[in-house]
Design a protein around this motif. Structure first.
Motif, PDB file in Angstrom:
ATOM      1  N   GLN A 171     -37.471  29.359 -72.001  1.00  0.00           N
ATOM      2  CA  GLN A 171     -38.451  29.618 -70.946  1.00  0.00           C
ATOM      3  C   GLN A 171     -38.914  31.086 -70.987  1.00  0.00           C
ATOM      4  OE1 GLN A 171     -39.657  27.320 -69.208  1.00  0.00           O
ATOM      5  NE2 GLN A 171     -40.488  28.170 -67.319  1.00  0.00           N
ATOM      6  N   GLU A 172     -38.018  31.974 -71.439  1.00  0.00           N
ATOM      7  CA  GLU A 172     -38.344  33.401 -71.580  1.00  0.00           C
ATOM      8  C   GLU A 172     -39.017  33.687 -72.923  1.00  0.00           C
ATOM      9  OE1 GLU A 172     -37.904  36.190 -69.696  1.00  0.00           O
ATOM     10  OE2 GLU A 172     -37.177  35.086 -67.949  1.00  0.00           O
ATOM     11  N   GLY A 173     -39.271  32.618 -73.689  1.00  0.00           N
ATOM     12  CA  GLY A 173     -39.948  32.812 -74.970  1.00  0.00           C
ATOM     13  C   GLY A 173     -39.023  33.215 -76.108  1.00  0.00           C
ATOM     14  N   VAL A 174     -37.706  33.044 -75.912  1.00  0.00           N
ATOM     15  CA  VAL A 174     -36.742  33.396 -76.957  1.00  0.00           C
ATOM     16  C   VAL A 174     -36.249  32.108 -77.612  1.00  0.00           C
ATOM     17  CG1 VAL A 174     -34.503  34.464 -77.440  1.00  0.00           C
ATOM     18  CG2 VAL A 174     -36.012  35.444 -75.691  1.00  0.00           C
ATOM     19  N   LYS A 175     -36.274  32.050 -78.939  1.00  0.00           N
ATOM     20  CA  LYS A 175     -35.739  30.873 -79.636  1.00  0.00           C
ATOM     21  C   LYS A 175     -34.240  30.770 -79.367  1.00  0.00           C
ATOM     22  CE  LYS A 175     -37.129  31.283 -84.010  1.00  0.00           C
ATOM     23  NZ  LYS A 175     -37.142  30.834 -85.425  1.00  0.00           N
ATOM     24  N   SER A 176     -33.779  29.605 -79.002  1.00  0.00           N
ATOM     25  CA  SER A 176     -32.368  29.464 -78.661  1.00  0.00           C
ATOM     26  C   SER A 176     -31.951  28.010 -78.774  1.00  0.00           C
ATOM     27  CB  SER A 176     -32.141  29.943 -77.213  1.00  0.00           C
ATOM     28  OG  SER A 176     -30.791  29.791 -76.856  1.00  0.00           O
ATOM     29  N   ARG A 177     -30.676  27.787 -79.112  1.00  0.00           N
ATOM     30  CA  ARG A 177     -30.135  26.440 -79.001  1.00  0.00           C
ATOM     31  C   ARG A 177     -28.656  26.518 -78.653  1.00  0.00           C
ATOM     32  NH1 ARG A 177     -28.072  22.637 -83.912  1.00  0.00           N
ATOM     33  NH2 ARG A 177     -26.706  22.017 -82.229  1.00  0.00           N
ATOM     34  N   SER A 178     -28.191  25.480 -78.003  1.00  0.00           N
ATOM     35  CA  SER A 178     -26.778  25.389 -77.663  1.00  0.00           C
ATOM     36  C   SER A 178     -26.013  24.761 -78.822  1.00  0.00           C
ATOM     37  CB  SER A 178     -26.602  24.519 -76.417  1.00  0.00           C
ATOM     38  OG  SER A 178     -26.969  23.184 -76.702  1.00  0.00           O
ATOM     39  N   TRP A 179     -24.752  25.155 -78.974  1.00  0.00           N
ATOM     40  CA  TRP A 179     -23.848  24.568 -79.964  1.00  0.00           C
ATOM     41  C   TRP A 179     -22.581  24.165 -79.231  1.00  0.00           C
ATOM     42  CZ3 TRP A 179     -24.921  24.220 -85.249  1.00  0.00           C
ATOM     43  CH2 TRP A 179     -26.069  24.901 -85.679  1.00  0.00           C
ATOM     44  N   THR A 180     -22.200  22.908 -79.287  1.00  0.00           N
ATOM     45  CA  THR A 180     -20.916  22.528 -78.701  1.00  0.00           C
ATOM     46  C   THR A 180     -19.809  22.954 -79.663  1.00  0.00           C
ATOM     47  OG1 THR A 180     -20.905  20.373 -79.751  1.00  0.00           O
ATOM     48  CG2 THR A 180     -21.969  20.513 -77.593  1.00  0.00           C
ATOM     49  N   SER A 181     -18.580  22.947 -79.154  1.00  0.00           N
ATOM     50  CA  SER A 181     -17.472  23.414 -79.990  1.00  0.00           C
ATOM     51  C   SER A 181     -17.273  22.507 -81.203  1.00  0.00           C
ATOM     52  CB  SER A 181     -16.191  23.478 -79.169  1.00  0.00           C
ATOM     53  OG  SER A 181     -15.871  22.200 -78.675  1.00  0.00           O
ATOM     54  N   TRP A 182     -17.632  21.218 -81.087  1.00  0.00           N
ATOM     55  CA  TRP A 182     -17.440  20.311 -82.219  1.00  0.00           C
ATOM     56  C   TRP A 182     -18.622  20.369 -83.174  1.00  0.00           C
ATOM     57  CZ3 TRP A 182     -21.284  16.588 -82.089  1.00  0.00           C
ATOM     58  CH2 TRP A 182     -21.880  16.355 -80.838  1.00  0.00           C
ATOM     59  N   GLN A 183     -19.744  20.916 -82.750  1.00  0.00           N
ATOM     60  CA  GLN A 183     -20.875  21.033 -83.665  1.00  0.00           C
ATOM     61  C   GLN A 183     -20.684  22.204 -84.624  1.00  0.00           C
ATOM     62  OE1 GLN A 183     -24.038  21.119 -80.763  1.00  0.00           O
ATOM     63  NE2 GLN A 183     -24.441  18.926 -80.932  1.00  0.00           N
ATOM     64  N   LEU A 184     -20.036  23.273 -84.148  1.00  0.00           N
ATOM     65  CA  LEU A 184     -19.913  24.444 -85.042  1.00  0.00           C
ATOM     66  C   LEU A 184     -19.061  24.167 -86.269  1.00  0.00           C
ATOM     67  CD1 LEU A 184     -19.659  27.328 -82.455  1.00  0.00           C
ATOM     68  CD2 LEU A 184     -21.440  26.955 -84.156  1.00  0.00           C
ATOM     69  N   PRO A 185     -17.841  23.745 -86.289  1.00  0.00           N
ATOM     70  CA  PRO A 185     -16.941  23.601 -85.149  1.00  0.00           C
ATOM     71  C   PRO A 185     -16.117  24.860 -84.884  1.00  0.00           C
ATOM     72  CG  PRO A 185     -15.933  22.667 -87.089  1.00  0.00           C
ATOM     73  CD  PRO A 185     -17.241  23.268 -87.526  1.00  0.00           C
ATOM     74  N   ILE A 186     -15.525  24.907 -83.659  1.00  0.00           N
ATOM     75  CA  ILE A 186     -14.496  25.893 -83.321  1.00  0.00           C
ATOM     76  C   ILE A 186     -13.169  25.154 -83.478  1.00  0.00           C
ATOM     77  CG2 ILE A 186     -13.489  27.322 -81.492  1.00  0.00           C
ATOM     78  CD1 ILE A 186     -16.327  27.441 -80.228  1.00  0.00           C
ATOM     79  N   LYS A 187     -12.469  25.422 -84.593  1.00  0.00           N
ATOM     80  CA  LYS A 187     -11.227  24.685 -84.861  1.00  0.00           C
ATOM     81  C   LYS A 187     -10.052  25.336 -84.135  1.00  0.00           C
ATOM     82  CE  LYS A 187     -12.847  23.344 -89.438  1.00  0.00           C
ATOM     83  NZ  LYS A 187     -12.727  23.643 -90.878  1.00  0.00           N
ATOM     84  N   THR A 188      -9.271  24.516 -83.452  1.00  0.00           N
ATOM     85  CA  THR A 188      -8.073  25.026 -82.776  1.00  0.00           C
ATOM     86  C   THR A 188      -6.864  24.223 -83.240  1.00  0.00           C
ATOM     87  OG1 THR A 188      -8.066  23.487 -80.907  1.00  0.00           O
ATOM     88  CG2 THR A 188      -9.488  25.420 -80.713  1.00  0.00           C
ATOM     89  N   ASP A 189      -5.673  24.621 -82.782  1.00  0.00           N
ATOM     90  CA  ASP A 189      -4.504  23.776 -83.021  1.00  0.00           C
ATOM     91  C   ASP A 189      -4.552  22.617 -82.025  1.00  0.00           C
ATOM     92  OD1 ASP A 189      -3.695  24.787 -80.579  1.00  0.00           O
ATOM     93  OD2 ASP A 189      -2.266  26.199 -81.432  1.00  0.00           O
ATOM     94  N   ASP A 190      -3.510  21.795 -81.977  1.00  0.00           N
ATOM     95  CA  ASP A 190      -3.561  20.632 -81.096  1.00  0.00           C
ATOM     96  C   ASP A 190      -2.701  20.818 -79.841  1.00  0.00           C
ATOM     97  OD1 ASP A 190      -1.100  20.477 -82.176  1.00  0.00           O
ATOM     98  OD2 ASP A 190      -1.319  18.462 -83.023  1.00  0.00           O
ATOM     99  N   ALA A 191      -2.539  22.065 -79.412  1.00  0.00           N
ATOM    100  CA  ALA A 191      -1.840  22.328 -78.150  1.00  0.00           C
ATOM    101  C   ALA A 191      -2.849  22.146 -77.021  1.00  0.00           C
ATOM    102  CB  ALA A 191      -1.254  23.739 -78.153  1.00  0.00           C
ATOM    103  N   TYR A 192      -3.092  20.868 -76.674  1.00  0.00           N
ATOM    104  CA  TYR A 192      -4.120  20.571 -75.684  1.00  0.00           C
ATOM    105  C   TYR A 192      -3.860  21.322 -74.384  1.00  0.00           C
ATOM    106  CZ  TYR A 192      -5.485  17.013 -78.991  1.00  0.00           C
ATOM    107  OH  TYR A 192      -5.899  16.379 -80.121  1.00  0.00           O
ATOM    108  N   ALA A 193      -4.948  21.765 -73.746  1.00  0.00           N
ATOM    109  CA  ALA A 193      -4.936  22.497 -72.473  1.00  0.00           C
ATOM    110  C   ALA A 193      -4.458  23.941 -72.640  1.00  0.00           C
ATOM    111  CB  ALA A 193      -4.121  21.785 -71.402  1.00  0.00           C
TER     112      ALA A 193
END
Lengths: 415, 415
Positions: B87-109
């Motif tokens: 809306q401010e005229g700046v090119k932008s897009r959202s990335w979810t953590s699984w789209q990038l991805p941001i890999k973590t260990d499996d210690a949920y929470a």
């Protein structure tokens, strides 16, 4: 053992107590020995809040970002319901649309489901786990989040049932089935046990908004047996207490007596337009409806009178009430070219329809309709027919009288 | 041109007007010619609502489903901010953590970030697009959603800055920097321009809760230059109006004069326990602290008095106030084995600390602390020291007096 997809709408999962109630219903189906998958909507109100925020940011927004925001509503519900089922001692996990995945096209905010990968889902189901899947969404070929448009959760459920080759898709709503007509108008309206896809489509598009039209089309194309039932009843889907929407063949094969007419529908959301003294020459209908199509206005019932004086005719048709002003404006703009006398419009009309696949093989169904309305002194303004429905336009004030008279005439009244 | 990661917390994106304000700040950084990536938290209050629902369903919940639910908060913000930037005229897009991805260990929470794939992100950034990434979350090796625990958004921002080899990570909060002490207690407290990671860690764990401890550790390990600044000021990060957290070498290399002491911290959340007349024999400390460790109670300051009679000693230490009752109970249970006289406890204490990397190379810092407190008649109950900090336990009522006196003594008062 049957494989069943259960779908719960927004009011059914409106708060955490209702989600717990849904978990108990799902558990009961599991205890009957069925393989169960569940599709859920967002908690009621959640999607509206998300859409409100989007519009506050920008009324003209990128539909890809709109989908990122509004898809969160169902993601909340899948997690909560999976937990509630685990709390009930039932193995369960949530699956997001990108984990399955539910592949759609890239028409963001109004995407169509292309394919659902159910290999892993079927494996976990046969191992006794209940998968919880979000309705209303998927992933595009680019790997971005899509939504199917409002009401798309019914479509998700039917698509999942088709992909899983499920025995049935139970759609839990806030009504307990499809009725012969609106029970608020006709006290003796009856719940219909079985209805064909074709009849359901006519009923849905005519105003009995129980199932989203697209979901019925999809069910018809893939022969998915759909049951509509109430999430607030104690009864479970396996008892078939709701309305089953199936192929005509299934109803016939069971030797069930099918009434010629299944229901009486009505709609008050259309307006009538009459264009008078249109020169009667080839191409005139196209000339009139061209500008309306350009303006994206849907025209429904159309009648062209027989030419009175051999050179001009009157055209009458209906459009959605919300589009009436634009439609009249477009026609007035084309007056120079079309050379008609005037455009008359009437908001005060109602469409009443008699629906039933049985009328294909029974003569006299239309005649009975006309006689019944005539006996009550109701004037018919426009008539249109299809293979399984007859619709008439009448003055709005006669709507209830017409529906009640027809409900009785076609012997639909409950004993 | 610099590459900068900007992080905005929950209050900065608390409603749609504030999100628009954040978009203007981001735009200003872009207009300076910088390559910008943004990390956002959930709108303030959103995560609490989600956690409340989870606890209503089940207090003992599957952390994998908890993560599915609570991760939605940031997903809402990334979509809304991407729209606001467009809306401010700046090119932008959202990335979810699984789209990038941001890999973590499996210690949920309470997962830890392992790796962030930034190939695609860097490509779009150099093409002038601003990526918006959700803080606080990632995907596990199983492809399921994880969260990093409360406050994890700072850690996400630092991890992204490290992965992108960013020149700086600007953390926008509701304070405009790190102060020499709490300005609510000492009017003449000053904003610190530059502080080392080590000092910041001591300040954070001692109660100046500006940055999450884990994010500072991560920044230190990867040499990410972090700036803390206010999202409600008009000033932008590129002016360096906040507090810069960096390597000691950077501060030295710039030839900047670094005061010996950087700040005075205090904490009122600990309680003192004294175990009297413990038999003075090898292994007694382990015998006392073993039961507390088993009960998962953190022990902080520890003092063992010199044996008075050659056969027994007193042990004094602090525990979190919230754990005091449990700690006393555990010790009483072990009395038969430990053979001490009694357990005394005191909630009415406060820990005051002097922090500064400069004290490594300056003698007399501790002496000045003790003299200053003595001059005000403040009794020191326990002392503990590390390379860059000296902490004392005093009666709670002296907290403010002690902090003010030390702030003046170490010449930290603003002119």
């Amino acid at each position: 053992m049957a494989r069943i997809v259960l779908k719960f709408g927004g009011t059914s999962v409106g708060d955490t107590d209702r989600i717990k109630n849904v978990a108990r219903k799902v558990k009961a189906e599991v205890l009957r020995g069925n393989e169960v998958a569940v599709v859920v909507s967002a908690m009621s109100g959640a999607t509206n809040q998300l859409v409100k925020w989007v519009n506050e940011i920008s009324p003209l927004h990128d539909p890809r970002e709109y989908d990122v925001v509004v898809a969160t509503g169902e993601q909340v519900t899948i997690g909560l319901l999976a937990m509630a089922l685990q709390q009930e001692g039932v193995k369960s996990r949530s699956w997001t649309s990108w984990q399955l995945p539910i592949k759609t096209d890239d028409a963001y905010a109004k995407a169509r489901v292309i394919e659902i990968d159910t290999v892993e889902l079927a494996r976990t189901m046969s191992a006794g786990e209940v998968p919880i899947v979000p309705g209303f969404q998927g992933v595009s070929p680019d790997g971005r989040i899509t939504t199917l448009g409002r009401g798309g959760s019914d479509t998700s459920a039917v698509a999942l049932a088709a992909a899983l080759k499920a025995d049935r898709c139970d759609i839990y709503t806030d009504v307990d089935g499809v009725y012969t007509t609106d029970p608020r108008i006709v006290e003796k309206a009856q719940k219909i046990d079985r209805v064909t896809y074709e009849e359901m489509l006519e009923m849905a598009s005519l105003g009995s908004k129980v199932l989203q039209t697209r979901s019925v089309e999809l069910a018809m194309n893939h022969h998915v047996r759909v049951q509509v039932l109430s999430s607030f009843d104690e009864a479970l889907g396996s008892d078939l207490p709701g309305t089953l929407v199936v192929d005509e063949e299934e109803i016939m094969a069971q030797g069930l007596e099918k009434s010629v007419v299944s229901g009486i529908a009505f709609a008050k959301d259309e307006a009538k337009i009459t264009v008078t003294r249109v020169p009667d020459r080839p191409g005139v209908a196209a000339a009139i409806f061209g500008p309306l199509a350009e303006a994206n206005i849907n025209v429904d019932m159309i009648v062209q009178n027989v030419s009175v004086d051999g050179s001009s005719t009157d055209m009458t048709f209906t459009v959605p009430k919300a589009d009436l002003a634009r439609a009249v404006q477009r026609l007035e703009q084309a007056k120079g070219e079309l050379k008609f006398a005037e455009v008359k419009s009437d908001l005060n009309v109602s469409k009443v329809s008699v629906i039933g696949v049985g009328m294909r093989s029974h003569a006299g169904v239309a005649l009975k309709m006309f006689e019944t309305l005539a006996a009550k002194g109701i004037n018919i303004q426009v008539i249109s027919t299809s293979e399984i429905k007859i619709s008439v336009l009448v003055a709005a004030e006669y709507t209830e009288l017409a529906v009640r008279a027809l409900h009785t005439a076609y012997e639909l009244d409950a004993a």
